[in-house]
Design a protein around this motif. Structure first.
Motif, PDB file in Angstrom:
ATOM      1  N   PHE A 177      39.141  13.732 -33.871  1.00  0.00           N
ATOM      2  CA  PHE A 177      38.270  13.707 -32.691  1.00  0.00           C
ATOM      3  C   PHE A 177      36.845  14.065 -33.109  1.00  0.00           C
ATOM      4  O   PHE A 177      36.630  14.990 -33.888  1.00  0.00           O
ATOM      5  N   ARG A 178      35.859  13.345 -32.540  1.00  0.00           N
ATOM      6  CA  ARG A 178      34.455  13.623 -32.823  1.00  0.00           C
ATOM      7  C   ARG A 178      33.639  13.411 -31.554  1.00  0.00           C
ATOM      8  O   ARG A 178      34.085  12.755 -30.613  1.00  0.00           O
ATOM      9  N   GLU A 179      32.436  13.957 -31.558  1.00  0.00           N
ATOM     10  CA  GLU A 179      31.471  13.667 -30.500  1.00  0.00           C
ATOM     11  C   GLU A 179      30.303  12.910 -31.118  1.00  0.00           C
ATOM     12  O   GLU A 179      29.650  13.400 -32.036  1.00  0.00           O
ATOM     13  N   LYS A 207      23.660  19.295 -35.403  1.00  0.00           N
ATOM     14  CA  LYS A 207      24.252  20.457 -34.733  1.00  0.00           C
ATOM     15  C   LYS A 207      25.534  20.928 -35.410  1.00  0.00           C
ATOM     16  O   LYS A 207      26.018  22.027 -35.121  1.00  0.00           O
ATOM     17  N   GLY A 208      26.078  20.099 -36.287  1.00  0.00           N
ATOM     18  CA  GLY A 208      27.328  20.472 -36.953  1.00  0.00           C
ATOM     19  C   GLY A 208      28.528  20.409 -36.025  1.00  0.00           C
ATOM     20  O   GLY A 208      29.496  21.177 -36.209  1.00  0.00           O
ATOM     21  N   LEU A 209      28.487  19.509 -35.032  1.00  0.00           N
ATOM     22  CA  LEU A 209      29.616  19.389 -34.102  1.00  0.00           C
ATOM     23  C   LEU A 209      30.868  19.009 -34.890  1.00  0.00           C
ATOM     24  O   LEU A 209      30.862  18.057 -35.660  1.00  0.00           O
ATOM     25  N   PRO A 210      31.961  19.724 -34.691  1.00  0.00           N
ATOM     26  CA  PRO A 210      33.105  19.614 -35.604  1.00  0.00           C
ATOM     27  C   PRO A 210      33.935  18.345 -35.444  1.00  0.00           C
ATOM     28  O   PRO A 210      33.916  17.682 -34.410  1.00  0.00           O
ATOM     29  N   VAL A 211      34.656  18.049 -36.502  1.00  0.00           N
ATOM     30  CA  VAL A 211      35.738  17.052 -36.487  1.00  0.00           C
ATOM     31  C   VAL A 211      37.033  17.838 -36.332  1.00  0.00           C
ATOM     32  O   VAL A 211      37.241  18.850 -37.010  1.00  0.00           O
ATOM     33  N   ILE A 212      37.893  17.384 -35.423  1.00  0.00           N
ATOM     34  CA  ILE A 212      39.178  18.058 -35.185  1.00  0.00           C
ATOM     35  C   ILE A 212      40.292  17.078 -35.529  1.00  0.00           C
ATOM     36  O   ILE A 212      40.346  15.969 -34.993  1.00  0.00           O
ATOM     37  N   SER A 213      41.178  17.487 -36.429  1.00  0.00           N
ATOM     38  CA  SER A 213      42.200  16.595 -36.967  1.00  0.00           C
ATOM     39  C   SER A 213      43.604  17.092 -36.630  1.00  0.00           C
ATOM     40  O   SER A 213      43.952  18.241 -36.911  1.00  0.00           O
ATOM     41  N   PHE A 214      44.415  16.200 -36.028  1.00  0.00           N
ATOM     42  CA  PHE A 214      45.824  16.478 -35.735  1.00  0.00           C
ATOM     43  C   PHE A 214      46.691  15.774 -36.778  1.00  0.00           C
ATOM     44  O   PHE A 214      46.479  14.596 -37.078  1.00  0.00           O
ATOM     45  N   SER A 215      47.697  16.463 -37.298  1.00  0.00           N
ATOM     46  CA  SER A 215      48.643  15.862 -38.244  1.00  0.00           C
ATOM     47  C   SER A 215      50.036  15.838 -37.628  1.00  0.00           C
ATOM     48  O   SER A 215      50.513  16.858 -37.129  1.00  0.00           O
ATOM     49  N   ASP A 224      50.080  20.664 -37.689  1.00  0.00           N
ATOM     50  CA  ASP A 224      48.879  21.370 -38.133  1.00  0.00           C
ATOM     51  C   ASP A 224      47.624  20.751 -37.519  1.00  0.00           C
ATOM     52  O   ASP A 224      47.558  19.539 -37.297  1.00  0.00           O
ATOM     53  N   VAL A 225      46.626  21.613 -37.286  1.00  0.00           N
ATOM     54  CA  VAL A 225      45.327  21.164 -36.791  1.00  0.00           C
ATOM     55  C   VAL A 225      44.249  21.703 -37.720  1.00  0.00           C
ATOM     56  O   VAL A 225      44.211  22.895 -38.014  1.00  0.00           O
ATOM     57  N   LEU A 226      43.390  20.800 -38.186  1.00  0.00           N
ATOM     58  CA  LEU A 226      42.292  21.171 -39.070  1.00  0.00           C
ATOM     59  C   LEU A 226      40.973  20.937 -38.337  1.00  0.00           C
ATOM     60  O   LEU A 226      40.778  19.885 -37.715  1.00  0.00           O
ATOM     61  N   VAL A 227      40.067  21.917 -38.427  1.00  0.00           N
ATOM     62  CA  VAL A 227      38.758  21.830 -37.771  1.00  0.00           C
ATOM     63  C   VAL A 227      37.686  22.078 -38.821  1.00  0.00           C
ATOM     64  O   VAL A 227      37.769  23.062 -39.564  1.00  0.00           O
ATOM     65  N   PHE A 228      36.696  21.173 -38.927  1.00  0.00           N
ATOM     66  CA  PHE A 228      35.565  21.454 -39.819  1.00  0.00           C
ATOM     67  C   PHE A 228      34.256  21.028 -39.156  1.00  0.00           C
ATOM     68  O   PHE A 228      34.079  19.898 -38.753  1.00  0.00           O
ATOM     69  N   GLY A 229      33.377  22.034 -39.026  1.00  0.00           N
ATOM     70  CA  GLY A 229      32.080  21.823 -38.403  1.00  0.00           C
ATOM     71  C   GLY A 229      31.091  22.833 -38.957  1.00  0.00           C
ATOM     72  O   GLY A 229      31.347  23.499 -39.963  1.00  0.00           O
ATOM     73  N   GLY A 230      29.943  22.974 -38.291  1.00  0.00           N
ATOM     74  CA  GLY A 230      28.931  23.901 -38.777  1.00  0.00           C
ATOM     75  C   GLY A 230      28.478  23.531 -40.172  1.00  0.00           C
ATOM     76  O   GLY A 230      28.199  22.361 -40.470  1.00  0.00           O
ATOM     77  N   SER A 231      28.463  24.509 -41.079  1.00  0.00           N
ATOM     78  CA  SER A 231      28.030  24.248 -42.455  1.00  0.00           C
ATOM     79  C   SER A 231      29.046  23.427 -43.245  1.00  0.00           C
ATOM     80  O   SER A 231      28.743  22.943 -44.340  1.00  0.00           O
ATOM     81  N   SER A 232      30.250  23.257 -42.708  1.00  0.00           N
ATOM     82  CA  SER A 232      31.288  22.464 -43.383  1.00  0.00           C
ATOM     83  C   SER A 232      31.417  21.052 -42.807  1.00  0.00           C
ATOM     84  O   SER A 232      32.329  20.311 -43.195  1.00  0.00           O
ATOM     85  N   ARG A 233      30.527  20.689 -41.929  1.00  0.00           N
ATOM     86  CA  ARG A 233      30.662  19.403 -41.230  1.00  0.00           C
ATOM     87  C   ARG A 233      30.657  18.208 -42.174  1.00  0.00           C
ATOM     88  O   ARG A 233      31.359  17.221 -41.946  1.00  0.00           O
ATOM     89  N   LEU A 234      29.861  18.260 -43.228  1.00  0.00           N
ATOM     90  CA  LEU A 234      29.728  17.098 -44.112  1.00  0.00           C
ATOM     91  C   LEU A 234      30.457  17.283 -45.444  1.00  0.00           C
ATOM     92  O   LEU A 234      30.057  16.694 -46.460  1.00  0.00           O
ATOM     93  N   ILE A 235      31.529  18.037 -45.437  1.00  0.00           N
ATOM     94  CA  ILE A 235      32.311  18.178 -46.661  1.00  0.00           C
ATOM     95  C   ILE A 235      32.941  16.831 -47.035  1.00  0.00           C
ATOM     96  O   ILE A 235      33.241  16.001 -46.166  1.00  0.00           O
ATOM     97  N   PHE A 236      33.134  16.613 -48.325  1.00  0.00           N
ATOM     98  CA  PHE A 236      33.920  15.472 -48.780  1.00  0.00           C
ATOM     99  C   PHE A 236      35.393  15.830 -48.598  1.00  0.00           C
ATOM    100  O   PHE A 236      35.819  16.948 -48.891  1.00  0.00           O
ATOM    101  N   HIS A 237      36.163  14.877 -48.109  1.00  0.00           N
ATOM    102  CA  HIS A 237      37.581  15.138 -47.874  1.00  0.00           C
ATOM    103  C   HIS A 237      38.361  13.836 -47.997  1.00  0.00           C
ATOM    104  O   HIS A 237      37.804  12.740 -47.875  1.00  0.00           O
ATOM    105  N   GLY A 238      39.653  13.964 -48.229  1.00  0.00           N
ATOM    106  CA  GLY A 238      40.492  12.785 -48.374  1.00  0.00           C
ATOM    107  C   GLY A 238      41.960  13.151 -48.467  1.00  0.00           C
ATOM    108  O   GLY A 238      42.328  14.337 -48.519  1.00  0.00           O
ATOM    109  N   VAL A 239      42.809  12.137 -48.475  1.00  0.00           N
ATOM    110  CA  VAL A 239      44.262  12.312 -48.573  1.00  0.00           C
ATOM    111  C   VAL A 239      44.726  11.658 -49.867  1.00  0.00           C
ATOM    112  O   VAL A 239      44.530  10.454 -50.064  1.00  0.00           O
ATOM    113  N   THR A 240      45.323  12.437 -50.743  1.00  0.00           N
ATOM    114  CA  THR A 240      45.749  11.909 -52.042  1.00  0.00           C
ATOM    115  C   THR A 240      47.202  11.451 -52.056  1.00  0.00           C
ATOM    116  O   THR A 240      47.574  10.611 -52.874  1.00  0.00           O
ATOM    117  N   ALA A 241      48.023  12.000 -51.181  1.00  0.00           N
ATOM    118  CA  ALA A 241      49.439  11.620 -51.186  1.00  0.00           C
ATOM    119  C   ALA A 241      50.101  12.008 -49.873  1.00  0.00           C
ATOM    120  O   ALA A 241      49.697  12.966 -49.215  1.00  0.00           O
TER     121      ALA A 241
END
Length: 389
Positions: free
Chosen positions: A386-388, A309-317, A344-361
């Motif tokens: 946050f995820r479902e 379903k592409g249920l999003p991940v919601i990230s709080f920084s 900042d709040v980042l949200v990725f779901g739908g067609s972006s749900r399975l993007i590769f992501h990471g923190v470099t510094a």
């Protein structure tokens, strides 16, 4: 990483040295989970260990306390390998061997049941995301200039609408979305939960590599070693704390405002097709120190239905800013970069749900001064995703 990495081992077939939490009555059988080892039929082994220490175990009913410091490794191994009908190994399982001819095994069924439940559990050292206050506490209030600037920013956001960007279909960045008051409440809630059972610990992968962060799971536990979710944390059998009610309210507001932003930017009539709604039952809380980082990866351990379903991940920084990479491929050179600041709040779901992501510094000393004054948050970045399931 083995979940038993906290145990001490001898050279005798990796036998574990156990530290009993309760005194061991010589005349008793098994007494409780993780507390004692059965002593019926072990008088010879106890006598051998005790005599080398100057103890007298012959008195009926005398209680003997064993500790890793007091008992030599050879005595502990001798006790664990004594001729019992049930031997406890390091994996926590029970080996039901044949009874010895010289000695009859204990017949107590309750003792056997207790032994079957013996688990070798790691001891998790509490981690405080806030620095300790030294000396007489002095409450430093934000300067009038800082207060006025933050107030103006909040009024500006309210008048102009939420400041945010649609980075790609299904991926939204809401800049400075969390107010100072929201951030303070989140830090205090995470600190209280993180110091309790199921709180922050040092996670690792199945190959033994350690993650460069501290982690706590709310709602359900996620195990980096297996990639599975569960109701208990395998390393210490702790139950994950629940997600605070205030967190649910913030997530609900984030989804609503993200939909408004997507509709504004794309003129789409059905924003749910681009960025679905979700009700979180999982929150993974990470604390990155000044040297913390996280390699490119996908969040794909949720249920097949949730991912489909592409249920999003919601990230709080919260705290220091971070360099965040995201890409369709697991290649750092091809990844796009965005800076995630406190609030900042980042949200990725739908067609972006399975993007590769990471923190470099982590960008040191970039956390808002007023946040540090209110919370005494350690240098670093607090991140909630946050995820479902």
């Amino acid at each position: 990483m083995s979940p038993w990495s906290g145990s001490r081992h001898s050279n005798h077939e990796n036998a574990a040295i156990y530290r009993p939490r309760m005194p061991l009555p010589v005349s008793s059988g098994l007494r409780g989970q993780n507390d004692t080892l059965e002593t019926q039929g072990t008088s010879d082994a106890l006598s051998h260990c005790s005599s080398s220490m100057g103890l007298n175990p012959s008195v009926e009913g005398e209680k003997i306390e064993l500790s890793v410091v007091e008992v030599t490794e050879s005595c502990a191994v001798s006790l664990l390998h004594h001729d019992l009908s049930h031997n406890v190994n390091i994996s926590g399982s029970v080996d039901k061997s044949e009874p010895s001819q010289e000695r009859s095994p204990p017949q107590s069924s309750s003792g056997i049941d207790d032994l079957n439940q013996v688990k070798c559990q790691a001891v998790i050292e509490p981690f405080d995301i806030c620095l300790p206050k030294i000396g007489t506490p002095v409450m430093l209030k934000p300067s009038l200039l800082v207060k006025n600037r933050e107030k103006r920013n909040e009024i500006k956001r309210s008048a102009e609408g939420q400041i945010g960007n649609v980075l790609r279909p299904g991926m939204v960045l809401l800049k400075k979305y969390l107010t100072l008051g929201d951030q303070v409440k989140i830090v205090r809630a995470c600190r209280a939960l993180g110091l309790g059972s199921g709180g922050f610990y040092q996670p690792g992968y199945r190959d033994g590599a350690k993650l460069h962060l501290k982690m706590m799971c709310l709602g359900k536990n996620w195990d980096p070693e297996t990639g599975n979710y569960g109701d208990l944390r395998p390393i210490d059998r702790a139950v994950p704390p629940g997600i605070p009610r205030e967190f649910f309210q913030l997530v609900e507001k984030v989804i609503k405002d993200s939909h408004s932003l997507v509709q504004l930017k794309t003129k789409a009539s059905h924003v749910e097709h681009i960025l679905p709604s979700m009700k979180p039952n999982i929150c993974i809380v990470n604390f990155y120190s000044a040297s913390g980082r996280l390699g490119l990866h996908q969040d794909k351990d949720e249920s097949p239905e949730s991912l489909h379903k592409g249920l999003p991940v919601i990230s709080f920084s919260i705290g220091d800013a971070a360099e965040f990479l995201y890409s369709d491929q697991r290649e750092v050179d091809k990844a796009e970069k965005v800076e995630l600041e406190s609030g900042d709040v980042l949200v990725f779901g739908g067609s972006s749900r399975l993007i590769f992501h990471g923190v470099t510094a982590i960008k040191q000393k970039t956390a808002p001064g007023s946040l540090l004054e209110e919370t005494n948050l350690r240098p670093g970045r607090l991140n909630l995703t946050f995820r479902e399931y």
